[in-house]
Design an enzyme around this catalytic site. Structure first.
Site, PDB file in Angstrom:
ATOM      1  N   ASP A 153      32.215  35.384  38.556  1.00  0.00           N
ATOM      2  CA  ASP A 153      32.995  34.140  38.617  1.00  0.00           C
ATOM      3  C   ASP A 153      32.517  33.137  39.667  1.00  0.00           C
ATOM      4  OD1 ASP A 153      34.508  35.332  36.703  1.00  0.00           O
ATOM      5  OD2 ASP A 153      36.210  35.809  38.006  1.00  0.00           O
TER       6      ASP A 153
ATOM      7  N   ARG B 278      38.399  33.651  35.586  1.00  0.00           N
ATOM      8  CA  ARG B 278      39.755  33.843  36.122  1.00  0.00           C
ATOM      9  C   ARG B 278      40.378  32.494  36.455  1.00  0.00           C
ATOM     10  NH1 ARG B 278      41.610  38.914  38.254  1.00  0.00           N
ATOM     11  NH2 ARG B 278      39.489  39.519  38.534  1.00  0.00           N
TER      12      ARG B 278
ATOM     13  N   ARG C 154      39.818  48.717  40.225  1.00  0.00           N
ATOM     14  CA  ARG C 154      40.730  48.087  41.188  1.00  0.00           C
ATOM     15  C   ARG C 154      41.689  49.197  41.598  1.00  0.00           C
ATOM     16  NH1 ARG C 154      40.005  44.265  36.909  1.00  0.00           N
ATOM     17  NH2 ARG C 154      38.696  42.583  37.698  1.00  0.00           N
TER      18      ARG C 154
ATOM     19  N   GLY D  41      35.910  43.700  39.296  1.00  0.00           N
ATOM     20  CA  GLY D  41      35.161  43.560  38.034  1.00  0.00           C
ATOM     21  C   GLY D  41      33.672  43.752  38.282  1.00  0.00           C
TER      22      GLY D  41
ATOM     23  N   ASP E 198      36.999  39.061  46.873  1.00  0.00           N
ATOM     24  CA  ASP E 198      37.908  38.890  48.026  1.00  0.00           C
ATOM     25  C   ASP E 198      38.839  40.077  48.249  1.00  0.00           C
ATOM     26  OD1 ASP E 198      36.888  36.473  48.642  1.00  0.00           O
ATOM     27  OD2 ASP E 198      38.439  35.318  47.603  1.00  0.00           O
TER      28      ASP E 198
HETATM   29  O1  F6P Z   1      34.948  39.785  36.961  1.00  0.00           O
HETATM   30  C1  F6P Z   1      35.760  38.660  36.979  1.00  0.00           C
HETATM   31  C2  F6P Z   1      36.481  38.563  35.698  1.00  0.00           C
HETATM   32  O2  F6P Z   1      35.512  38.667  34.737  1.00  0.00           O
HETATM   33  C3  F6P Z   1      37.321  37.337  35.456  1.00  0.00           C
HETATM   34  O3  F6P Z   1      36.613  36.249  34.988  1.00  0.00           O
HETATM   35  C4  F6P Z   1      38.338  37.845  34.491  1.00  0.00           C
HETATM   36  O4  F6P Z   1      39.545  37.174  34.583  1.00  0.00           O
HETATM   37  C5  F6P Z   1      38.558  39.260  34.922  1.00  0.00           C
HETATM   38  O5  F6P Z   1      37.361  39.644  35.565  1.00  0.00           O
HETATM   39  C6  F6P Z   1      38.898  40.204  33.821  1.00  0.00           C
HETATM   40  O6  F6P Z   1      38.695  41.475  34.284  1.00  0.00           O
HETATM   41  P1  F6P Z   1      39.276  42.800  33.652  1.00  0.00           P
HETATM   42  O7  F6P Z   1      39.303  42.620  32.186  1.00  0.00           O
HETATM   43  O8  F6P Z   1      38.333  43.842  34.117  1.00  0.00           O
HETATM   44  O9  F6P Z   1      40.629  42.967  34.242  1.00  0.00           O
END
Ligand code: F6P
Length: 352
Positions: free
Chosen positions: A134, A178, A73, A12, A104
């Site tokens: 986060d 998260r 990702r 993210g 991580d």
């Molecule tokens: O970047 C971390 C985060 O914002 C978390 O708080 C959240 O769960 C997740 O990314 C959501 O990411 P995406 O919508 O990009 O999958």
């Protein structure tokens, strides 16, 4: 000494990633190291989506949210096939150092790549920089983007507070994180919330029951406080708890029940406390980085390249007691992160 380094952002995005990229690129160039910008995380390494960066590639980005390198990702990178292709690209371009800005999962990817190249008797020195709103990376007290995200959430909550106050309501506000309550507990303390609900203090086992008890207590507390003249309430919910709509509905129903059964209220327009849920969502990931995020990103980016220059490899950069430090990637991944429980306690103690 390393001659060519790659830099990528992964996972993210987080405000301040651009400042980190800028620091990496400029520090490397100042030391005579060639820099390859890799787009969309490890995808770029697999697809060959990369370009050589110069000093001007990172002009006017220190103040910008998002990441000029894009981010993603990459599932394929978790497979032998993906690693094989990426390793070929690394060899072909002569990349001997890699700076990965992410979380991580991104650091794990870097360690896998280093291991894979090792099998070919090739070395790559990988350095991870913690970049996520986060603040959930174990080895560091602070991650790039955390401060900006908290300030954005706080600004949104201040706005919600205005309308909550005008309507004598309870606002249930869900913030990101998260499975971590770091944003939640900090913004709850900063906005003077009535309560904060985080995973860290509501164990997974029996979560439903514990949550129901907590909400019953909270509804009771709100009704008691209303008798002392309090007219509106803010409840911060961490993303890991979720269900904000249901929580708002439950609090409303409970307060109606108390008003009807204990206070004999029959007027539907004045019964209980109307509650509304707002999920702040991705707005927290955008926007111009704060001073703190720009400074930390700059320090960490500079530090990462210095490690590479010093011949250090496979480390994650972190911050401990306001000092920039580094750990072995595996050690960093196995560390345990604390939670600011004392902030949650203070929120509960002084909200009445
Ligand atoms: O970047 C971390 C985060 O914002 C978390 O708080 C959240 O769960 C997740 O990314 C959501 O990411 P995406 O919508 O990009 O999958």
């Amino acid at each position: 000494m390393v001659k060519t380094i790659g830099v990528l952002t992964s996972g993210g995005d987080a405000p301040g990633m651009n400042a980190a990229v800028r620091a990496v690129v400029r520090t490397a160039i100042s030391k005579g190291i060639k820099v390859i910008g890799i787009r969309r995380g490890y995808n770029g390494l697999i697809n060959g989506d990369m370009y050589e960066m110069d000093a001007r590639s990172v002009s006017d980005i220190i103040n910008r949210g998002g990441t000029i390198l894009y981010t993603a990702r990459c599932k394929k990178f978790e497979t032998e096939e993906g690693l094989e292709i990426a390793a070929d690209k690394v060899e072909a371009l002569g990349i001997d150092g890699l700076v990965v800005i992410g979380g991580d999962g991104s650091f794990r990817g870097a360690a896998d790549l280093a291991r894979h190249l090792d099998k070919r008797n090739r070395e790559i020195a990988c350095i991870g920089l913690p970049g996520t709103i986060d603040n959930d990376i174990q080895c560091t007290d602070y991650t790039i983007g955390f401060d900006t995200a908290m300030n954005t959430a706080l600004d949104m909550i201040d706005r919600i507070r205005d309308t909550s106050q005008s309507h004598d309501r309870c606002s249930v506000i869900e913030v990101m994180g998260r499975h971590a309550g770091h944003i939640a507990v900090n913004v709850a303390a900063a906005c003077g919330a009535t309560a904060v609900l985080c995973e860290e203090s509501i164990p997974l086992e029996n979560r439903e029951e514990i949550l129901r008890n907590k909400l019953d207590e909270l509804a009771r507390k709100m009704m008691d406080e209303r008798k002392t003249g309090k007219t509106h309430f803010i409840v911060v919910v961490a993303e890991g708890i979720g269900h904000s709509e249901e929580i708002a509905e439950y609090l409303h129903d409970k307060t109606v029940e108390i008003d009807k059964n204990e206070n004999g209220v029959t007027d539907v327009d004045n019964c209980g406390i109307i509650s509304r849920a707002t999920i702040l969502g991705h707005v927290q990931r955008g926007g111009n980085p704060t001073l703190r995020d720009r400074v930390v990103a700059t320090e960490m980016g500079h530090y990462a390249v210095q490690l590479l220059v010093d011949g250090v490899k496979n480390r994650v950069v972190g911050m401990k007691d306001n000092k920039i430090v580094d750990f072995d990637i595996q050690e960093a991944l196995s560390m345990k992160k604390g939670y600011q429980k004392h902030l949650e306690d203070i929120v509960n103690e002084i909200s009445f």
